[in-house]
Design a protein around this motif. Structure first.
Motif, PDB file in Angstrom:
ATOM      1  N   HIS A 209       0.822  -1.211   0.000  1.00 54.24           N
ATOM      2  CA  HIS A 209       0.000   0.000   0.000  1.00 54.24           C
ATOM      3  C   HIS A 209       0.854   1.259   0.000  1.00 54.24           C
ATOM      4  CE1 HIS A 209      -3.453  -2.593   0.755  1.00 54.24           C
ATOM      5  NE2 HIS A 209      -2.764  -3.168   1.731  1.00 54.24           N
ATOM      6  N   GLY A 210       2.118   1.123  -0.377  1.00 53.86           N
ATOM      7  CA  GLY A 210       2.988   2.290  -0.493  1.00 53.86           C
ATOM      8  C   GLY A 210       3.968   2.492   0.636  1.00 53.86           C
ATOM      9  N   LYS A 211       3.787   1.807   1.761  1.00 56.37           N
ATOM     10  CA  LYS A 211       4.694   1.990   2.890  1.00 56.37           C
ATOM     11  C   LYS A 211       5.928   1.128   2.716  1.00 56.37           C
ATOM     12  CE  LYS A 211       5.056   1.775   7.923  1.00 56.37           C
ATOM     13  NZ  LYS A 211       4.372   1.430   9.197  1.00 56.37           N
ATOM     14  N   VAL A 212       7.105   1.750   2.804  1.00 58.73           N
ATOM     15  CA  VAL A 212       8.364   1.031   2.671  1.00 58.73           C
ATOM     16  C   VAL A 212       8.723   0.392   4.010  1.00 58.73           C
ATOM     17  CG1 VAL A 212      10.782   1.173   1.965  1.00 58.73           C
ATOM     18  CG2 VAL A 212       9.110   2.736   0.962  1.00 58.73           C
ATOM     19  N   LEU A 213       8.969  -0.922   3.982  1.00 59.27           N
ATOM     20  CA  LEU A 213       9.282  -1.650   5.209  1.00 59.27           C
ATOM     21  C   LEU A 213      10.776  -1.841   5.414  1.00 59.27           C
ATOM     22  CD1 LEU A 213       6.554  -4.438   4.890  1.00 59.27           C
ATOM     23  CD2 LEU A 213       6.421  -2.328   6.235  1.00 59.27           C
ATOM     24  N   SER A 214      11.525  -2.009   4.317  1.00 58.95           N
ATOM     25  CA  SER A 214      12.961  -2.250   4.439  1.00 58.95           C
ATOM     26  C   SER A 214      13.649  -1.920   3.122  1.00 58.95           C
ATOM     27  CB  SER A 214      13.250  -3.705   4.818  1.00 58.95           C
ATOM     28  OG  SER A 214      12.869  -4.576   3.756  1.00 58.95           O
ATOM     29  N   GLN A 215      14.950  -1.726   3.196  1.00 59.07           N
ATOM     30  CA  GLN A 215      15.810  -1.618   2.024  1.00 59.07           C
ATOM     31  C   GLN A 215      16.996  -2.546   2.266  1.00 59.07           C
ATOM     32  OE1 GLN A 215      15.862  -0.449  -0.915  1.00 59.07           O
ATOM     33  NE2 GLN A 215      14.511   1.322  -1.087  1.00 59.07           N
ATOM     34  N   SER A 216      17.482  -3.165   1.182  1.00 56.48           N
ATOM     35  CA  SER A 216      18.592  -4.091   1.365  1.00 56.48           C
ATOM     36  C   SER A 216      19.647  -3.909   0.288  1.00 56.48           C
ATOM     37  CB  SER A 216      18.094  -5.543   1.337  1.00 56.48           C
ATOM     38  OG  SER A 216      17.528  -5.856   0.079  1.00 56.48           O
ATOM     39  N   MET A 217      20.890  -4.151   0.678  1.00 56.08           N
ATOM     40  CA  MET A 217      22.015  -4.266  -0.235  1.00 56.08           C
ATOM     41  C   MET A 217      22.292  -5.757  -0.404  1.00 56.08           C
ATOM     42  SD  MET A 217      24.584  -2.518  -1.896  1.00 56.08           S
ATOM     43  CE  MET A 217      25.126  -1.028  -1.036  1.00 56.08           C
ATOM     44  N   GLN A 218      22.309  -6.220  -1.641  1.00 53.92           N
ATOM     45  CA  GLN A 218      22.562  -7.642  -1.840  1.00 53.92           C
ATOM     46  C   GLN A 218      24.008  -7.978  -1.502  1.00 53.92           C
ATOM     47  OE1 GLN A 218      21.892  -9.229  -5.759  1.00 53.92           O
ATOM     48  NE2 GLN A 218      22.825 -11.178  -5.260  1.00 53.92           N
ATOM     49  N   ILE A 219      24.158  -8.922  -0.585  1.00 55.30           N
ATOM     50  CA  ILE A 219      25.472  -9.442  -0.207  1.00 55.30           C
ATOM     51  C   ILE A 219      25.412 -10.953  -0.413  1.00 55.30           C
ATOM     52  CG2 ILE A 219      27.226  -9.609   1.591  1.00 55.30           C
ATOM     53  CD1 ILE A 219      26.677  -6.743   0.843  1.00 55.30           C
ATOM     54  N   GLY A 220      25.703 -11.403  -1.595  1.00 54.03           N
ATOM     55  CA  GLY A 220      25.653 -12.821  -1.905  1.00 54.03           C
ATOM     56  C   GLY A 220      24.319 -13.225  -2.495  1.00 54.03           C
ATOM     57  N   GLU A 221      24.313 -14.399  -3.114  1.00 50.81           N
ATOM     58  CA  GLU A 221      23.115 -14.893  -3.777  1.00 50.81           C
ATOM     59  C   GLU A 221      23.160 -16.412  -3.845  1.00 50.81           C
ATOM     60  OE1 GLU A 221      24.410 -14.525  -8.442  1.00 50.81           O
ATOM     61  OE2 GLU A 221      23.948 -12.667  -7.377  1.00 50.81           O
ATOM     62  N   LYS A 222      22.042 -16.987  -4.210  1.00 52.39           N
ATOM     63  CA  LYS A 222      21.990 -18.433  -4.388  1.00 52.39           C
ATOM     64  C   LYS A 222      22.639 -18.833  -5.715  1.00 52.39           C
ATOM     65  CE  LYS A 222      17.897 -19.795  -1.744  1.00 52.39           C
ATOM     66  NZ  LYS A 222      16.551 -20.411  -1.851  1.00 52.39           N
ATOM     67  N   SER A 223      23.076 -20.078  -5.782  1.00 46.67           N
ATOM     68  CA  SER A 223      23.551 -20.615  -7.055  1.00 46.67           C
ATOM     69  C   SER A 223      22.395 -21.329  -7.749  1.00 46.67           C
ATOM     70  CB  SER A 223      24.737 -21.561  -6.850  1.00 46.67           C
ATOM     71  OG  SER A 223      24.394 -22.618  -5.984  1.00 46.67           O
ATOM     72  N   TYR A 224      22.570 -21.534  -9.040  1.00 44.94           N
ATOM     73  CA  TYR A 224      21.475 -21.976  -9.916  1.00 44.94           C
ATOM     74  C   TYR A 224      21.868 -23.276 -10.588  1.00 44.94           C
ATOM     75  CZ  TYR A 224      18.492 -21.389 -14.181  1.00 44.94           C
ATOM     76  OH  TYR A 224      17.611 -21.533 -15.220  1.00 44.94           O
ATOM     77  N   ARG A 225      21.050 -24.312 -10.408  1.00 44.08           N
ATOM     78  CA  ARG A 225      21.294 -25.580 -11.082  1.00 44.08           C
ATOM     79  C   ARG A 225      19.967 -26.183 -11.525  1.00 44.08           C
ATOM     80  NH1 ARG A 225      25.676 -23.789 -10.796  1.00 44.08           N
ATOM     81  NH2 ARG A 225      27.647 -24.812 -10.212  1.00 44.08           N
ATOM     82  N   ASN A 226      19.974 -26.783 -12.717  1.00 46.89           N
ATOM     83  CA  ASN A 226      18.831 -27.545 -13.202  1.00 46.89           C
ATOM     84  C   ASN A 226      19.159 -29.028 -13.170  1.00 46.89           C
ATOM     85  OD1 ASN A 226      17.006 -25.460 -13.840  1.00 46.89           O
ATOM     86  ND2 ASN A 226      18.043 -25.074 -15.776  1.00 46.89           N
ATOM     87  N   PHE A 227      18.155 -29.824 -12.804  1.00 48.31           N
ATOM     88  CA  PHE A 227      18.279 -31.275 -12.829  1.00 48.31           C
ATOM     89  C   PHE A 227      17.147 -31.835 -13.688  1.00 48.31           C
ATOM     90  CE2 PHE A 227      20.271 -29.917  -8.912  1.00 48.31           C
ATOM     91  CZ  PHE A 227      21.459 -30.640  -8.900  1.00 48.31           C
ATOM     92  N   GLU A 228      17.471 -32.856 -14.479  1.00 48.63           N
ATOM     93  CA  GLU A 228      16.456 -33.524 -15.287  1.00 48.63           C
ATOM     94  C   GLU A 228      16.110 -34.865 -14.659  1.00 48.63           C
ATOM     95  OE1 GLU A 228      16.180 -33.762 -19.867  1.00 48.63           O
ATOM     96  OE2 GLU A 228      17.047 -35.692 -19.248  1.00 48.63           O
ATOM     97  N   LEU A 229      14.832 -35.072 -14.390  1.00 49.36           N
ATOM     98  CA  LEU A 229      14.340 -36.374 -13.974  1.00 49.36           C
ATOM     99  C   LEU A 229      13.873 -37.111 -15.219  1.00 49.36           C
ATOM    100  CD1 LEU A 229      12.095 -35.464 -10.882  1.00 49.36           C
ATOM    101  CD2 LEU A 229      14.593 -35.565 -11.039  1.00 49.36           C
TER     102      LEU A 229
END
Length: 471
Positions: A209-229
């Motif tokens: 509704h327009g109210k800002v709750l937080s701000q963040s600086m990204q410090i790291g991230e997840k890695s990305y992998r695909n698996f086929e079943l």
């Protein structure tokens, strides 16, 4: 100086949920920025129907019109992929001691089909206090801010001590043909060499509704992998069915993947995020966040926090089915069924541990689990450098008063993964705001709040100037 802090502060009142009779009229410089943003969104850069090269050339023309020398602008592409070009713009610094900073952005967007959207995805539409269009959130808003920042600096006569480099690349969203950040890292690392980089990934959260709750600086991230079943079967005529059916085996396996929940795994960044943002929320969810940060074994707190899909993804590795293929004829028993499982892996876990968890959850030796697709390097989390965090926090207190700025680990993978091997710590810049529904990012009717865009533009302009003045 183009920016008016009073104008930005007035806009922030709206963002903070304060009552106003009407939105402030855009300033002249904001209208120019709006036109830049429009051009970026309305130039289709999806892998299915668009061209990054066309947009890179338009951006180069803008820099030339702003007075940048030809030698400052480098258009690049792999000749095997003529639609996937990008550009690098360099602003020389005045100090021999100060090392360069890099502004990184991808200009490609996720595919979008007109028939699925309420609005044309490649038309820039302002409606109800939001800008709509594919890329408004991911990530042409930030691309436009980076372009605008360099042009504004030139217009304002800013002489940076650091050399500033802007790299706008293609292929982050799909990599189906090439990835521009990877190409630069492998073929022209000199163009992007820097002490640190600012990229996508930082974000602010609103209450919707327009109210800002937080701000963040990204410090790291997840890695990305695909698996086929994959399941296989001799098949046969559909008039003589058997229980041993490749589709049924795959369906059973997918149900078990759906039920798989990886354990909570905090690191220093996520623990601090949950503790600080949880305390600042002052609601039941915030209390659960803070409690879980204090005691990760608290199952009640974990259940409450996990009900929020964004927070759940920050807590743990996640794996989800995204593609499915099975059978070969409507009147034949299936001989093969395949499914793609997309996993986002938290630091501390890896491809091997994630595959082992899938195999264990499925519990069926007839279902093969194979890693597939493009493999990004594992992201290297940047340090909590006070020369990066300090200015961001100080300016955030001015532009978003009362809103904490905290380090956060993002749940997706970005092109920061290609900068880590070059020794370039990469931070996700704060400023962009997201509502609880995610603003249609990667989905339908993608949007970004108009006033949040204008405030973020001024915030990041000031932040870039502070970093550029460092030695």
């Amino acid at each position: 100086m183009i920016r008016s802090f009073l104008g930005a502060a007035a806009m922030l009142g709206v963002l903070a949920g304060q009552a106003r009779a009407a939105e402030p009229a855009p300033r002249a410089d904001q209208l120019l920025f709006r036109e830049l943003f429009r051009e970026l969104v309305e130039t289709d850069t999806s892998v299915a129907t668009g061209s990054c090269t066309a947009l890179a050339e338009k951006i180069a023309l803008r820099f030339q019109a702003a007075g940048f020398a030809e030698a400052q602008i480098t258009l690049f592409k792999d000749e095997a992929f003529p639609l996937d070009g990008g550009l690098v713009v360099t602003v020389p610094g005045t100090s021999r001691k100060a090392k360069p900073m890099l502004l990184l952005g991808h200009i490609d967007v996720v595919n979008a089909r007109r028939e699925d959207w309420v609005r044309d995805p490649f038309q820039f539409i302002e409606e109800g206090g939001y800008f709509y269009g594919r890329g408004t959130s991911d990530m042409k808003m930030l691309d436009a801010i980076w372009i605008d920042t360099l042009i504004r600096m030139k217009a304002d006569g800013v002489k940076p001590k650091r050399t500033i480099k802007l790299a706008l690349t293609c292929g982050e969203e799909s990599g189906a043909r090439m990835n521009g950040a990877q190409w630069l890292a492998e073929h022209r690392p000199d163009l992007i060499a820097a002490e640190f980089a600012l990229n996508e990934g930082g974000r602010g959260e609103t209450d919707g509704h327009g109210k800002v709750l937080s701000q963040s600086m990204q410090i790291g991230e997840k890695s990305y992998r695909n698996f086929e079943l994959q399941t296989t079967n001799p098949g046969g005529h559909s008039s003589v069915p058997v229980d041993d059916n490749a589709i049924y085996e795959m369906a059973d396996a997918l149900q078990r993947v759906r039920a798989l929940k990886f354990p909570v795994r905090f690191n220093d960044t996520t623990r601090r995020y949950f503790a600080v943002v949880g305390a600042a929320r002052r609601d039941a969810l915030g209390a659960a966040m803070a409690q879980l940060a204090a005691d990760p074994a608290d199952k009640a707190a974990e259940m409450a926090v996990s009900a929020d899909r964004t927070l759940n993804a920050m807590l743990r590795t996640t794996c989800v089915a995204t593609l499915l293929e099975a059978g070969h004829a409507s009147n034949a028993l299936p001989q093969r069924a395949k499914a793609t499982i997309n996993c986002r892996i938290v630091p501390g876990e890896d491809e091997d541990t994630t595959r082992a968890a899938l195999v264990s959850a499925i519990g069926d030796a007839k279902v093969s689990v194979t890693r597939t697709g493009r493999v990004r390097p594992l992201a290297v989390p940047p340090p909590l450098d006070p020369r990066i965090m300090g200015p961001a926090e100080k300016l955030a207190a001015r532009y978003y008063p009362g809103v904490p700025l905290v380090p956060a680990m993002m749940t997706w993978a970005t092109d920061a993964t290609y900068l880590g091997p070059l020794g370039i710590p990469t931070y996700g810049a704060p400023g962009q705001l997201f509502d609880p529904d995610g603003n249609g990012l990667h989905g339908l009717d993608e949007r970004q709040s108009v006033q949040s865009v204008y405030v973020a533009r001024d915030y990041l302009y000031d932040l870039a100037k502070v970093y550029a003045a460092q030695e």
